[in-house]
Structure formats: structure tokens, C-alpha cells
Design a protein around this motif. Structure first.
Motif, short mmCIF file in Angstrom:
data_model
loop_
_atom_site.label_atom_id
_atom_site.label_comp_id
_atom_site.label_asym_id
_atom_site.label_seq_id
_atom_site.Cartn_x
_atom_site.Cartn_y
_atom_site.Cartn_z
N ILE A 137 24.15 0.11 48.28
CA ILE A 137 23.00 0.95 47.93
C ILE A 137 21.69 0.18 48.14
O ILE A 137 20.72 0.71 48.70
N ALA A 140 21.09 -0.10 51.93
CA ALA A 140 20.67 1.18 52.52
C ALA A 140 19.23 1.51 52.16
O ALA A 140 18.49 2.06 52.98
N LYS A 141 18.83 1.17 50.95
CA LYS A 141 17.44 1.44 50.54
C LYS A 141 16.46 0.47 51.22
O LYS A 141 15.31 0.83 51.49
N LYS A 166 25.04 9.98 48.88
CA LYS A 166 23.62 9.82 49.20
C LYS A 166 22.74 10.56 48.19
O LYS A 166 21.69 10.05 47.77
N ALA A 171 20.19 6.85 48.57
CA ALA A 171 20.23 6.05 49.80
C ALA A 171 20.13 6.97 51.01
O ALA A 171 20.71 8.06 51.03
#
Length: 316
Positions: A137, A140-141, A166, A171
Motif C-alpha cells: 500500500i 502504490a501510494k 484499491k 491505492a
């Protein structure tokens, strides 16, 4: 006993000998190709169900439109117990995925029993620089739109498992659609795409060989087969996204007939052979009552509608 209850009980007692006297085949329609998990569930159940009913059970594959072709045929069939449907999670997803359907997924069917549930696992290529859900997470961020999910079928339970992830994590991960699970899995194995949600049965050999790594499972709790892999709900409270397989009849089926068929199916599910075959598919046998299954399907339709809206998914 009240007069109404006495009449209902008498009707049930009169109905069962007539049901048992039927000798023609029971058809179970499957909205997926032969050889897939839904087909396997139907054929596994059908063998034992036929023994219990004392009638041959024939499985007919009518794939297409996410299971809607088979479902439509059953919705329009006579409610006499001769035509049943082995459906799957898409039965609930399609209620919101498709702008219109030729049937009502609740009113036009009689839920008989849930046969099994099958969790998915979030798998990644070993090169992904994240070894936990928290790390994924965060990654992805930090890299919005740079990571990808391979999805084998738009609108499938594993596709929407990713979109639910998501939605709940915030994310931004890009979906890469494929024409089937096998090519999607091959690209993840090759490192062309970082990760995907996959049925446990499809992924477990690659996980044990170290060709993929598991970051989380979609079941409410950890799986006995992979006790070291966390449930995603441990990090995202309330997350759950297991696929399910269930037996339906047409709508308007009498309660007595529905109970008779449900009891027979649940007896079949409880046999050691059916349980063994279901577990070999990476699934968990269930076998609940018609009322329990009906409540579950209603809740699933409401739950998936939110994810479909978030995803913006439309049928291929």
C-alpha cells in the motif's frame, strides 16, 4: 397445529413421493466452459446428488455473458426440479455489472444451497519491492499508477477483489485485462505484470515452488494451507472477497420441492468424496439452507454493487 400449518405439512408429505417417483434426468446448467471450477463443482455434486435422488443428473455447459446465458435458461424453465443452475459469484456481480438483464437475479431463482466458497490470494512476482500488505500500500501510494494488477476477466470476482482492495486502501493500481486467467498468470510469472488476485487452487503450486510470493488472502481468516499469509482484512478491516458456488432452481418453486432438493444437495456435499473433490479445488464445502443462501445472495448483490460502481467495470 393450526389449520394452515397442517395443510402445508400435508402438502409436503404428498409432494415428496411424487418427486421421488420422477425418473427423467435432472439437468444442471453451468454458465462456464467444461473443465473450469464451476463445471467441476457441478459434476462433483451431480454424481452424488444423482445417487441420493435416484435419478440421473446431467451437467450441461452453456458458457457466455458471464454466466447469464445459462441463468436465463433456468429462469425461464418450469419450476419442477428438473432444471437447476450451478452458478457462481458473477450471479451477484452481474446484477450491477450489466445495465439490463433478461431476468431478475433474485425473483426469478430459488436458492437451494451454497456448495462451496473459494478465497483468492494476492500474488506478486518475487521482484516486487514489497513483502507485506502494508509495504504494498505504501509503495502504490508513493508510485500512483506505476503498479499493475493482471486480471483474467473483466467483472470477475478476482477482478473486483482487486478493485475492492484499491477502494479500501486508497491505492492507485492499474488493471491490465487479459483473455483468461492462464495468460494473466503467465505474465505475472514472467514479471511482465507485478501482481494479480488468483484463485488459491490456481496459485498454490507456484507459491510452493517460490515462483510467486503471497501478500494476502481474501478470506475472513488466514488459510490453514498458508498460515503465514495474512488475511487482507487484518490490514483493511472489513475486507473479504471469496468466490462462491451455489445451486439454484427456477423461481416459483414450491417450498417443499426446494427443501427436498436442498436437503439432497446438502447430503451430497457432506459425503467424503464430494468434500475431498471440493477441497482439491482449493475451496471449502458449505451446504446451507435455502433461506440462509437467499439472504446471502441478497447481501452479495448489495455489496458488489458498491465495488462495481467504484470500478466503472462494464462487460467485455
Amino acid at each position: 397445529m393450526k389449520r394452515r400449518e397442517l395443510l402445508a405439512a400435508s402438502a409436503g408429505l404428498l409432494a415428496l413421493p411424487a418427486l421421488r417417483a420422477q425418473t427423467g434426468p435432472v439437468r444442471i446448467l453451468v454458465g462456464a466452459p467444461a473443465g473450469g471450477t464451476t463445471d467441476t463443482m457441478a459434476r462433483t455434486l451431480g454424481v452424488e446428488l444423482g445417487k441420493i435422488l435416484g435419478r440421473p443428473v446431467v451437467v450441461e455447459n452453456r458458457p457466455g455473458a458471464g454466466g447469464n446465458i445459462a441463468a436465463d435458461a433456468v429462469a425461464k424453465a418450469a419450476p419442477d426440479g428438473n432444471t437447476l443452475l450451478m452458478s457462481f459469484t458473477s450471479h451477484a456481480i452481474n446484477a450491477s455489472l450489466y445495465a439490463s438483464l433478461p431476468f431478475d437475479p433474485e425473483k426469478d431463482f430459488t436458492p437451494l444451497t451454497m456448495v462451496s466458497t473459494s478465497p483468492a490470494v494476492l500474488v506478486a512476482h518475487p521482484s516486487l519491492p514489497a513483502n507485506s500488505l502494508q509495504e504494498l500500500i505504501a509503495l502504490a501510494k508513493a508510485r500512483p499508477g506505476k503498479l499493475n494488477f493482471a486480471i483474467g476477466s473483466v467483472g470477475s470476482s478476482v477482478h473486483l477483489a482487486g478493485d475492492a482492495f484499491k477502494m479500501m486502501s486508497g491505492a492507485y493500481i492499474v488493471n491490465i485485462p487479459y483473455r483468461g486467467t492462464a495468460p494473466a498468470m503467465q505474465d505475472v510469472l514472467a514479471g511482465q505484470v507485478e501482481m494479480m488476485f488468483a484463485n488459491v487452487g490456481n496459485a498454490q503450486a507456484y507459491l510452493r515452488a517460490g515462483k510467486l510470493k503471497a501478500l494476502g488472502v481474501t478470506s475472513p481468516r488466514r488459510l490453514a494451507a498458508f498460515p503465514e499469509v495474512p488475511a487482507i482484512g487484518e490490514v483493511l478491516p472489513g475486507y473479504e472477497s471469496s468466490a462462491w458456488f451455489g445451486l439454484f432452481g427456477p423461481g416459483r418453486m414450491s417450498p417443499e420441492l426446494a427443501k427436498h432438493l436442498s436437503d439432497a444437495a446438502r447430503q451430497a456435499i457432506a459425503t467424503s468424496e464430494v468434500r475431498r473433490r471440493i477441497e482439491a479445488e482449493g475451496a471449502t464445502p458449505v451446504g446451507n439452507s435455502p433461506d440462509e443462501f437467499a439472504r446471502f445472495v441478497h447481501a452479495e448483490i448489495q455489496r458488489w454493487a458498491k465495488v462495481v460502481k467504484f470500478s466503472g467495470a462494464r462487460p467485455e
